[in-house]
Design a protein around this motif. Structure first.
Motif, PDB file in Angstrom:
ATOM      1  N   LYS A 175     -17.855 -12.802 -24.003  1.00 19.30           N
ATOM      2  CA  LYS A 175     -17.158 -11.884 -23.712  1.00 19.30           C
ATOM      3  C   LYS A 175     -16.371 -11.467 -22.308  1.00 19.30           C
ATOM      4  O   LYS A 175     -15.269 -11.045 -22.412  1.00 19.30           O
ATOM      5  N   TRP A 203     -13.573 -13.781 -22.091  1.00 19.31           N
ATOM      6  CA  TRP A 203     -12.427 -13.193 -23.051  1.00 19.31           C
ATOM      7  C   TRP A 203     -11.885 -12.353 -22.271  1.00 19.31           C
ATOM      8  O   TRP A 203     -10.501 -12.060 -22.444  1.00 19.31           O
ATOM      9  N   HIS A 246     -11.463 -15.329 -28.031  1.00 18.95           N
ATOM     10  CA  HIS A 246     -12.524 -14.811 -28.581  1.00 18.95           C
ATOM     11  C   HIS A 246     -13.448 -15.339 -29.477  1.00 18.95           C
ATOM     12  O   HIS A 246     -14.545 -14.818 -29.858  1.00 18.95           O
TER      13      HIS A 246
END
Length: 1444
Positions: free
Chosen positions: A674, A677, A684
């Motif tokens: 995460k 991302w 993702h």
């Protein structure tokens, strides 16, 4: 005391008679009242019981918590009527026989023999009180009763007392009198020979003797004497020379006492209080500062307050003794005292003050101290070393002392034990208050850290020597005195297996804590917490010493908010010592892990890496928490790419097959993915796959793991959708990937809500279980679910399936949002029906509002199933509807009539005859034809009769048949328009009703409310009981059985003086409490409800990490109709305007010189207020600033909010505490007001709680940037004028440094981290626009009714992002419909833009022109400078009173 009395006897006033005629005195009877505040008990004091001795009853009542009060008997909410004594307030049936004779005597008219009658009554009462047995009085002496007679008498007495109490209550309510009344029984002689002559000597002598037995009285008496003598010196006159001599004697005495002070807490507190009373004007200028600093350890808070008062006032630096040097020394002492208490905001304020007066000789001092404040310990240490090593600059001693102490703190945070030991050997700076105790603990911590972590032999030898010295009877108590130091030395004893020495040191540590605890100020929370934190350390060592073969259990978890970094180090070192003694490698690894995590959170990445290496080397088995901490550290360092780290985690994950272990490692993988991302390093999909796997694995684990996995998946799904929206990609139900993400979010949120009630293992942030934390996050994400369902209706089956297992009560918090979405999201009907079954009275009021035609239009059919469900649940629907109509009748008819008439006029003008006829019929039945109704009172009947007569006269004059409920079509033909226009024009002005202000009888407005009595329905059916409003908040599961029911209503209304004349209504509840509400008619209070809901969301965002008091004070708001609502009355508060008037002893604002000057100055620019401000706005900055500062200077220095705080505080500690609470609440209210664009913050729209000094914002009519659209636009983000700032002085300075800035930054930071909650809550304004916003759209010719709500919420989003406040305000001003405002807003770099951005200041201009997103600190600085800029305040609307 002897010195003060001797000086007092020399005064000519000492034996002067205090002549005051007794006819000028106010006498009030001393009465006994029950401590319990119950409206049902106001008719009968519980002191008296039939058949019992009056004295026994009195003693029992006092022992049970009754209170002696001066004046009439009062409960918390109301008092007795005009009775002048307890006995007179009771009927004959309720008065005990022992008092009846006295009562009869009191009721007689006093004559010349009145004193004899009174004596007989007193003798009679005394004789009765002396009896040991229960007696009763008859006409012929005393008769003894048996026990059975006593029981029967007691039962009959109880019945009579109850009847008498209710009769008295009804009588008082009918009469409406609640003021104390007194009857003059005798006259007294006045003139040269009055009845009573009292001198100062007569007062002081008994007080001085009493003061010998009461230390509090002694302190107050001494302070009063000291102030009297010094004030006489300052007053001048003939006796000024003698008073000056006396003041000089006192100054020398104070200096001597400070120099030879032994450290007694009470005595030091008195000396500090003397300095506070004198301030910087007299003796405090010549006090020896070094001697004063030595007293800080005995009473820290009072000492800090005294140091503040010793600071020179504004513009008085050069005239102070010692010039600016003394001010620098005082600020340095304040820095040390604040450091001893751990008050970081005060320390930062001192640094800013020193920088403002250019006090630092070294250019590195201020940046170093700021870096240390921002947890940049490495940078701070390097800069501070330069300050201490600078040989070219003549650095003063106070600056060297500050730099040395700060460098030691930085080295301790860096855990640079060797360098810290060298710095300590060079010289230990004396810290104010806790100098010796703090340094001895630091020295031992340093040596212990070197011994344990670096195996330093010199450190071990030093510790062994200290241990031997501590055991020596000659040096015992002189080397190690603090509890923490003894605990550290005990840890060394354990490491060398000297358990007897360790046990002795531990017990001495407990004794040291016991000696320190009473000396700490009661309200010094941080210092007391630091002292308490040594107890778990001692206890852990004690447990191990008693059982050396076992590793003790984990002690109390430390707090990031309250515990200093040194406390974490001490705990870790003690755990490492114990673990090594037990040969427990895993416990040792856990200690390294905890300390490494704290180092990472403190920004010390080098030490964190070292601790994690030790952790991984020491561990005996793999644990995911160690691995997770290593990954967090790698992410923080940024040296490795996220994709590389994900590969490492995937490899480690494959080693673990058990579901729980595999879940933890997949969560680590999801977290790293995460972050990658978010940094746009990877897509993702990797995080999504990991979280999906987590959710699957969690089903095989416990509730805690399931809640955690669902919360993480919902959070990431929401982040993915928001990034798509920010990129301009509209959410579309035709996109299968988006549908998958939406359904995953919905399912995870509902699953977390379902699991919220179960108890999970493990611990989340701030001690919450992971399951509880997951529930909280899911609860906050419900509005987002509603928004997504409105777009992705194809996902409704997913919602319907998941919501069946969710308890209905979490939807209570978001009822307005759910009802607003129901027409487009039918899937919400299920949970709302469940709410109707379980909590019908929670749903009724929002449903009544949402079903209103003006709100829902022609979509009202969607709410019919909910009404049917309420009918089945036996909710009191009929009673509630009648109650709503009765509350509506509390509005003055002349305030609501024009609005209803306007709706008819608009429909008639638009040619909508059906709507016009319907609105006329409604107007006629509600406002004109009210004679036959008992809901509306005489006020409405009289108004209706006058309007009817006026319509008859106008109808005859104009040939219109309008005096009827149903208008025929012929009267609405186009040819009649001109006649209607004349009629509507000549109908005004409307007649004025009675009871325009102050108290008014309830029956005049609503006989139904006045006669309402539900006492007989307490045990009846649910249809007969109506709950008190505002008891459903939605944060926890409610229990309707414990809710208060409405029993009756108070007989008196309080009519407010504002435009719509709202009324305060008193509701008598079944809990025997009075519930006060403000009933507002003719206003849409939905805005107030939504703002309070947003305030609650802000409080939720900051509650986990916030300091004490950092919250927005909220209150309940219940909208009933679009133009009717009920607001909770906030008790124990005063408007700021009233506080200003009370402080200045003024009747209104016109009596205040500063406001008078301001008003006169604005009138120079025109007679019409609206014509002045275009000219004022175009004046140059210099003219505005000069004029504004002249007005501000007219405010007396003693007329400040700080003075109000001092008058209400019991002492310096209470003042300090209330000021901190005030600063925190003002910061939270200001931050929330800025984010929501709340304007019109004049002095009446801020309440101040007189108990906690918290700010309570009220009246949010000008929210979401509407203040910028006013005829005179508001240009400040919030109110931060001189009167508010005065409470934070002298450290805050003109730019509000210290606690206010810290609180403002903390609230804005928390809201910027999670903006989604506020934006999702605000989305209700789009789904259900306010009536005013809809009307504005029509005025502007905007066909899209969502345009204005979206525009205003766009500005909220920009504030949350951190765009420059002046840039946002510039865009808001561009929407203004005022010609001159729009013209000045269009001038680039000039006009309004130059004013609000401060372009004449180079620093402010640079930040503004840079554009982009500001950091939180920059945003706070811009807001404070804009709110305090005299160039902006000087152009504000005069009614806003910017000079106060």
């Amino acid at each position: 005391m002897q010195l003060m009395m001797a000086l007092g006897k020399r005064s000519a006033e000492y034996r002067k008679k205090l002549v005051k005629p007794l006819s000028d005195c106010e006498f009030r009877p001393l009465q006994v009242s029950a401590a319990a505040s119950s409206w049902a008990a106001t008719g009968l004091p519980q002191t008296f019981r039939l058949g019992a001795s009056w004295a026994e009853a009195l003693r029992a009542s006092l022992g049970g918590g009754t209170q002696l009060q001066q004046g009439g008997f009062r409960s918390r909410a109301r008092g007795l009527d005009g009775a002048s004594s307890v006995a007179q307030s009771l009927s004959d049936e309720a008065v005990p026989p022992q008092l009846r004779a006295g009562r009869r005597l009191q009721g007689q008219t006093m004559t010349s023999s009145s004193s004899q009658a009174g004596s007989q009554a007193l003798r009679h009462m005394a004789a009765s009180a002396l009896g040991d047995e229960a007696t009763t009085t008859t006409g012929q002496g005393l008769l003894r009763h048996s026990d059975a007679d006593a029981k029967r008498s007691s039962i009959l007495a109880t019945e009579r007392q109850t009847k008498a109490a209710l009769a008295a209550l009804e009588r008082r309510e009918r009469e409406g009198g609640d003021e104390d009344k007194a009857q003059l029984l005798n006259e007294y002689r006045t003139g040269p020979h009055p009845d009573v002559e009292v001198s100062v000597e007569d007062v002081l002598k008994p007080l001085s003797k009493a003061a010998l037995e009461d230390i509090s009285l002694a302190e107050e008496l001494l302070l009063a004497l000291w102030s009297g003598i010094t004030s006489a010196s300052a007053a001048g006159g003939a006796a000024a020379a003698a008073a000056d001599a006396q003041s000089e004697v006192l100054t020398r005495a104070l200096t001597g006492l400070l120099s030879g002070c032994s450290g007694d807490v009470a005595f030091v507190h008195f000396l500090h209080s003397v300095v506070i009373r004198c301030g910087g004007s007299l003796c405090s200028r010549t006090l020896p500062l070094s001697a004063f600093q030595r007293t800080l350890g005995a009473s820290q808070l009072s000492g800090i307050q005294a140091l503040e008062e010793m600071l020179p006032r504004d513009g008085d630096v050069e005239t102070a003794a010692g010039g600016g040097g003394r001010q620098r020394a005082l600020l340095s002492a304040l820095y040390g005292g604040s450091a001893a208490l751990g008050e970081q905001p005060s320390m930062a304020a001192v640094v800013d003050q020193l920088g403002a007066i250019h006090a630092f000789a070294s250019k590195h001092s201020a940046p170093a101290l700021h870096a240390l404040r921002e947890s940049k310990a490495l940078e701070a240490e390097q800069l501070l070393a330069r300050v201490l090593d600078d040989e070219e600059t003549a650095v003063p001693s106070w600056e060297l002392q500050m730099a040395s102490a700060a460098r030691l703190n930085a080295l301790e945070d860096l855990m640079s034990w060797g360098t810290l030991r060298d710095a300590l050997r060079v010289g230990m700076p004396e810290e104010s208050g806790h100098g010796e105790t703090a340094q001895e603990a630091r020295l031992l911590r340093t040596e212990l850290g070197l011994s344990i972590l670096e195996d330093d032999q010199a450190a071990k030898a030093t510790l062994d020597l200290r241990l031997q010295q501590a055991a020596s009877s000659q040096l015992e108590g002189s080397l190690v005195s603090s509890a923490r130091a003894k605990a550290l030395l005990a840890a060394q004893a354990i490491s060398t297996r000297k358990f007897d020495d360790a046990r002795r040191l531990i017990y001495e540590g407990y004794d040291a804590f016991g000696a320190l605890w009473p000396r700490l100020p009661l309200l010094a929370a941080r210092a007391r917490h630091e002292a308490l934190s040594s107890l778990p350390l001692l206890r852990g060592l004690e447990v191990f010493v008693e059982a050396p073969e076992m590793t003790p259990a984990t002690s109390r978890p430390l707090s990031l908010l309250h515990d200093r970094f040194s406390a974490w180090v001490d705990a870790a070192l003690a755990k490492i010592v114990v673990a090594r003694s037990c040969r427990d490698k895993q416990a040792e690894a856990s200690a390294y892990h905890e300390l490494g995590r704290r180092c990472r959170e403190a920004g010390n990445l080098h030490a964190a890496q070292d601790m994690m290496k030790r952790c991984l080397q020491s561990r005996e088995r793999h644990e995911s928490k160690f691995f997770a901490e290593v990954m967090e550290l790698k992410l923080r360092q940024g040296a490795s790419a996220c994709e590389t780290l994900c590969g490492v985690i995937q490899t480690e994950t494959k080693k673990h097959k058990e579901p729980e272990h595999a879940l933890r490692y997949n969560l680590i993988l999801a977290n790293v993915a995460k972050v990658g991302w978010e940094r746009r390093e990877i897509a993702h999909e990797l995080a999504w796959t990991a979280l999906s796997t987590c959710k699957t694995l969690a089903e095989q684990c416990g509730a805690s793991e399931q809640g955690l996995a669902n919360a993480r998946l919902a959070e990431f799904a929401d982040a993915v959708l928001r990034r798509s929206e920010e990129a301009g990609d509209a959410l579309s139900p035709s996109d299968p990937q988006q549908v998958e993400v939406v359904e995953a979010l919905i399912g995870s949120v509902l699953r977390a809500l379902q699991l919220g009630g179960t108890q999970g293992g493990g611990s989340g942030h701030d001690g919450r279980s992971e399951c509880e934390e997951a529930f909280r996050q899911a609860h906050e994400r419900l509005p987002r679910v509603f928004e997504l369902l409105a777009v992705f209706q194809c996902s409704s089956p997913c919602f319907e399936h998941g919501v069946r297992s969710v308890p209905p009560w979490p939807f209570l918090r978001w009822l307005p949002q759910a009802l607003a979405h129901l027409p487009k999201v039918p899937a919400l009907l299920g949970p709302l029906q469940a709410l109707a079954q379980e909590f019908p009275q929670a749903l009724f009021w929002p449903l009544q509002l949402s079903s209103h035609q003006d709100v829902v239009g022609d979509r009202g059919s969607v709410f019919r199933p909910l009404w049917a469900e309420l009918q089945r649940s036996q909710a009191p629907i009929k009673l509630a509807l009648t109650f709503t109509k009765a509350l509506e009748s509390l509005t003055h008819p002349e305030t609501i009539f024009p609005q209803e008439l306007k709706r008819f006029r608009e429909a008639f003008a638009a040619g909508d005859l059906a709507t016009a006829k319907a609105r006329w019929a409604s107007l006629w039945s509600r406002r004109i034809e009210v004679e036959a109704r008992d809901i509306s009172g005489l006020v409405h009947v009289e108004f209706g009769q006058r309007i009817r007569q006026k319509l008859q006269d106008l109808g005859r004059k104009l040939g219109l048949a309008v005096c009827r409920k149903e208008l025929p079509d012929s009267e609405l033909e186009p040819g009649r328009r001109q006649a209607w226009q004349k009629l509507l024009q000549e109908l005004g002005p409307l007649p004025t009703s009675r009871h325009q202000r102050g108290k008014a009888p309830l029956e005049a407005f609503s006989p139904w409310l006045a006669r309402f009595d539900a006492r007989g329905s307490w045990l009846g059916s649910a249809e007969e009981q109506l709950e008190v409003l505002g008891q459903y908040r939605g944060f926890e599961r409610p229990d309707p059985r414990s809710h208060a029911r409405i029993t009756r209503f108070g007989s008196q209304l309080l009519v407010m003086a504002s435009k719509q004349k709202p009324k305060r209504l008193v509701v008598l509840g079944s809990d025997e409490q009075e519930h006060w509400f403000l009933v507002k008619g003719g206003e849409d209070v939905r805005l107030d409800e939504r703002v309070e809901q947003l305030f609650g969301a802000v409080n939720g965002l900051v509650a986990r990490d916030a300091a004490v008091g950092l919250r927005v004070r909220t209150y309940a708001v219940v909208p009933l109709l679009p133009d009717l609502g009920v607001l909770e009355w906030v008790r124990d508060t005063k408007p700021l305007k009233q506080i200003v008037l009370d402080t200045l002893k003024a009747k209104d604002m016109g009596d205040i010189e500063a406001h008078k000057l301001r008003t006169e100055w604005t009138k120079r620019f025109g007679a019409q207020p609206m014509a002045r401000y275009p000219q004022i706005t175009e004046l140059p900055r210099a003219d505005i600033v000069v004029a504004f500062r002249r007005c501000v200077a007219a405010m007396p220095q003693e007329a400040s909010l700080k003075t109000f705080f001092w008058r209400n505080a019991l002492g310096p500690e209470a003042f300090w505490h209330t000021r901190q609470r005030f600063a925190a609440s003002l910061a939270a209210a200001s931050a929330a007001s800025y984010l929501l664009g709340i304007g019109d913050r004049h002095l009446d729209n801020y309440l101040l709680c007189t108990q906690t000094m918290e700010v309570v914002p009220i009246d949010f009519g000008y929210s979401f940037g509407i203040g910028a659209l006013l005829p005179v636009p508001e240009l400040v983000p919030f109110r931060l004028t001189g009167f508010l700032l005065s409470a934070l002085q002298p450290l805050a300075g003109p730019l509000a440094h210290g606690a206010f800035r810290d609180g403002l930054q903390e609230v804005l930071s928390s809201c910027r981290e999670r903006p989604g909650l506020l934006l999702d809550t605000c989305a209700l304004f789009i789904r259900e626009p306010l009536l005013d916003w809809t009307a504005e759209s029509r005025r502007r010719g905007v066909t899209d009714l969502e345009f204005i709500p979206k525009r205003r919420l766009h500005f909220v989003s920009e504030r949350l992002q951190g765009r420059h406040p002046a840039a946002i305000l510039k865009d808001e001003l561009a929407d203004s419909q005022v010609g001159w405002v729009k013209e000045l807003a269009r001038r680039p770099g000039k006009g309004l833009e130059a004013i609000i951005a401060g372009l004449d200041d180079e620093a402010r201009a640079e930040v503004y022109r840079r554009g982009g997103i500001l950091s939180v600190a920059e945003q706070v600085d811009c807001l404070v400078r804009q709110a305090t800029d005299p160039n902006i305040l000087g152009r504000a609307w005069e009614g806003w009173a910017p000079e106060i």
